[in-house]
Design an enzyme around this catalytic site. Sequence first.
Site, PDB file in Angstrom:
ATOM      1  N   GLY A  22       0.372   9.233   0.435  1.00 52.59           N
ATOM      2  CA  GLY A  22       1.017  10.114   1.415  1.00 52.59           C
ATOM      3  C   GLY A  22       0.244  11.405   1.644  1.00 52.59           C
ATOM      4  O   GLY A  22       0.070  11.849   2.786  1.00 52.59           O
ATOM      5  N   GLU A  78      -0.157  -1.459  -0.130  1.00 54.29           N
ATOM      6  CA  GLU A  78      -0.005  -2.233  -1.365  1.00 54.29           C
ATOM      7  C   GLU A  78       0.770  -3.522  -1.124  1.00 54.29           C
ATOM      8  O   GLU A  78       0.484  -4.546  -1.732  1.00 54.29           O
ATOM      9  CB  GLU A  78       0.704  -1.375  -2.427  1.00 54.29           C
ATOM     10  N   ARG A 132       5.682  -7.176  -7.318  1.00 54.61           N
ATOM     11  CA  ARG A 132       4.907  -6.117  -7.939  1.00 54.61           C
ATOM     12  C   ARG A 132       5.399  -5.950  -9.380  1.00 54.61           C
ATOM     13  O   ARG A 132       6.602  -5.800  -9.610  1.00 54.61           O
ATOM     14  CB  ARG A 132       5.099  -4.806  -7.182  1.00 54.61           C
ATOM     15  N   ASN A 179       3.214  10.572  -4.275  1.00 51.06           N
ATOM     16  CA  ASN A 179       4.098  11.230  -5.218  1.00 51.06           C
ATOM     17  C   ASN A 179       3.545  11.026  -6.630  1.00 51.06           C
ATOM     18  O   ASN A 179       3.493  11.939  -7.431  1.00 51.06           O
ATOM     19  CB  ASN A 179       5.515  10.686  -5.062  1.00 51.06           C
ATOM     20  N   HIS A 216      -5.920   8.236  -4.995  1.00 51.25           N
ATOM     21  CA  HIS A 216      -4.578   7.888  -4.500  1.00 51.25           C
ATOM     22  C   HIS A 216      -3.674   9.097  -4.749  1.00 51.25           C
ATOM     23  O   HIS A 216      -3.278   9.371  -5.883  1.00 51.25           O
ATOM     24  CB  HIS A 216      -4.051   6.640  -5.226  1.00 51.25           C
ATOM     25  N   ARG A 249       5.062  14.885 -12.272  1.00 53.78           N
ATOM     26  CA  ARG A 249       4.412  14.672 -13.577  1.00 53.78           C
ATOM     27  C   ARG A 249       3.292  15.688 -13.782  1.00 53.78           C
ATOM     28  O   ARG A 249       2.568  16.012 -12.835  1.00 53.78           O
ATOM     29  CB  ARG A 249       3.824  13.261 -13.666  1.00 53.78           C
ATOM     30  N   HIS A 254      -1.685   1.949 -10.201  1.00 50.43           N
ATOM     31  CA  HIS A 254      -2.032   2.002  -8.764  1.00 50.43           C
ATOM     32  C   HIS A 254      -3.213   1.071  -8.466  1.00 50.43           C
ATOM     33  O   HIS A 254      -3.915   1.254  -7.477  1.00 50.43           O
ATOM     34  CB  HIS A 254      -2.463   3.420  -8.322  1.00 50.43           C
ATOM     35  N   ASP A 291       7.756  17.868  -2.827  1.00 49.78           N
ATOM     36  CA  ASP A 291       7.224  17.409  -1.541  1.00 49.78           C
ATOM     37  C   ASP A 291       6.091  18.330  -1.087  1.00 49.78           C
ATOM     38  O   ASP A 291       6.303  19.516  -0.825  1.00 49.78           O
ATOM     39  CB  ASP A 291       8.350  17.378  -0.493  1.00 49.78           C
ATOM     40  N   MET A 292       4.903  17.758  -0.991  1.00 46.66           N
ATOM     41  CA  MET A 292       3.727  18.555  -0.665  1.00 46.66           C
ATOM     42  C   MET A 292       3.879  19.255   0.688  1.00 46.66           C
ATOM     43  O   MET A 292       3.376  20.361   0.881  1.00 46.66           O
ATOM     44  CB  MET A 292       2.480  17.654  -0.692  1.00 46.66           C
ATOM     45  N   ARG A 293       4.568  18.603   1.630  1.00 47.58           N
ATOM     46  CA  ARG A 293       4.729  19.239   2.954  1.00 47.58           C
ATOM     47  C   ARG A 293       5.452  20.580   2.834  1.00 47.58           C
ATOM     48  O   ARG A 293       5.030  21.577   3.420  1.00 47.58           O
ATOM     49  CB  ARG A 293       5.515  18.314   3.900  1.00 47.58           C
ATOM     50  N   ASN A 351       9.143  -5.360  -4.316  1.00 47.21           N
ATOM     51  CA  ASN A 351       8.726  -4.265  -5.181  1.00 47.21           C
ATOM     52  C   ASN A 351       9.999  -3.648  -5.747  1.00 47.21           C
ATOM     53  O   ASN A 351      10.637  -2.805  -5.120  1.00 47.21           O
ATOM     54  CB  ASN A 351       7.935  -3.243  -4.349  1.00 47.21           C
TER      55      ASN A 351
END
Length: 601
Positions: free
Chosen positions: A321, A378, A81, A201, A198, A231, A170, A273-275, A7
Amino acid sequence: MNILVINCGSSSIKSEIIHSLTGNRELVMRVERIQKNPVIKFGDGETITPEVTGHEALLDLALPKLLEKQGAGGIAAVGHRVVHGGTEFDEAADISTEVEEKIAALSTLAPLHNPANLSGIRLAKKHLPNVPHVAVFDTAFHSTLPRRAKTYALPKELREKYAMQRYGFHGTSHDYVSRKAAEYLNKSVEELRIITCHLGNGCSIAAVEYGRSVETSMGMTPLEGLVMGTRSGDIDPGLLIHLMKNDDLSPEGLDQLLNKESGLKGLSGQGNDMRDIIEKAAQGDDDCRLAIQVFAHRVRKYIGAYAAVMGGVDAIVFTGGIGENSQMIRHRISQRLDFLGAILNEDKNHFRLDDEHPVGEFSWNHSRVKLLAVRTDEQLSIARQTAALVNKKKVNQIPPIPVAISARHMHITQATLEQLFGEGYQLTERKPLSQPGQFAANETVTIVGPKNQIERVRILGPVRPKNQIEISRTDEFFLGIDAPIRESGKVENSPGCIVIGPKGKIQLTDGVICAWRHIHMTPDDAEIFGVKDRDIVDVKIGTGDRALTFGNVLIRVSPKYKLEMHIDTDEGNAAEISRGATGALVLSDGEAHLTKKKLKR
Ligand code: AMP
């Protein structure tokens, strides 16, 4: 087979050697920071900090090292990929020079990704010239989008000039998790309407109707749709005109703004970063709270829309994620979906997905729509698609399938044998059968139905845990028994009959079936044919005018089997089969024709 998956992304290279059947990772390699201070990390702990930069130079260094670690001959094929397949590719493709040229030409649609993917292909071909190389496209799964979903309301001339349409991305992930969800629900993907979210990120959502993608949120580029790490996703195009007029933004400036500075990063002001965002939101940061609200709202909005697109939904699947790991985001998105029939059970929403538990369910048992989190893979999907294409090519060269006619017979338990033949009686072998260990016994019995009886029905050995009598449709009519078509061993709720032996008789309460036509094969055969145990295929027997195609043929795979198709006497007569007859799987584009409905386990 061991597949090297490459990939080759715009900023990193991920590579793994994966066994296509077991999914075992043999070796993993990552190249990070490709353009500045790169580092190459191997799964065995070795790390290299090379002098060179750029995809080609780094792969030129890393690949021989990887091959050295794996050992010569350890790789059967390479799966690459490729992000954009345009309208050219609706499935994985064997990479010829022509395919390489098409991937290069599609760089106009994916300027950051396709050139990087192509570097990976060229370098891998240089180091592994003698194995097949296969391209697996991110867009391919969405090639089934209907016209109404993929067409932008722009002038035709312009659309055609720039190949402007919605392609979706995706695809490998949406395809993989929808199948995994169906497997978990014990259904075929062809009988389900699934919404796959999905959320990583990059984020996208797809409506997978009976196995086909019919809507997805990313468009001509991955910028459309959901709020992502950096994005923006959907925004009013008028806003761009406004910005260009009033903020003097160049195309590069817009690109940077919408692809790199927006989304969660732009909303939260705290990075992508969502965390971190969840943590800050919990501490009271209002921008982070808003980021989460906008993010979840957008996904909910799309779920409602996609349920409408498919006229209903059977499962909503979260992956990536965020989708796999964040109970809080799953909760926010899924609450109040009761009107759709999806009822969140918060108590069940606390699982941790791993290799052993790749699926978590967090809807109530009575929820008509299932809420699931599914671990995406994937790389494994690329490995499997690569192996399937390699096998497809082999399938054209494989030997024909010998066809054997199975006459009416009985499988017997030791207890029944003793009732019919006397205490302590043992079956005696008359001749071995083609399937190893099985034999036709000297012993025969008489079968009695309501209308007639059939004498000299041969017993097949060795003895089994269940009695089973396999007869043809003609036998059924003659005996007056309505036997179901079943695979061997499945005798529940089948009719019984009287069986008479030399020393006694017995009334069986069940066990009479009409054998489901089937093919025995080994796992190696199955890999060559590109089928799995319990797949259902079409088989053509004979050639020319006399050829007959049998649908609904069950595949049975075991290392103990020998390749052979079994049909009953009626079917043998219909196909005018003589000794030495052979069959072949019906192929479409070189692929075994699998009947749509898979057998439920
Ligand atoms: P991916 O692109 O699929 O690797 O996903 C990356 C995103 O998943 C990042 O935004 C991470 O912050 C997010 N992520 C990973 N683990 C968690 C978690 N436990 N809770 C929330 N977000 C997470």
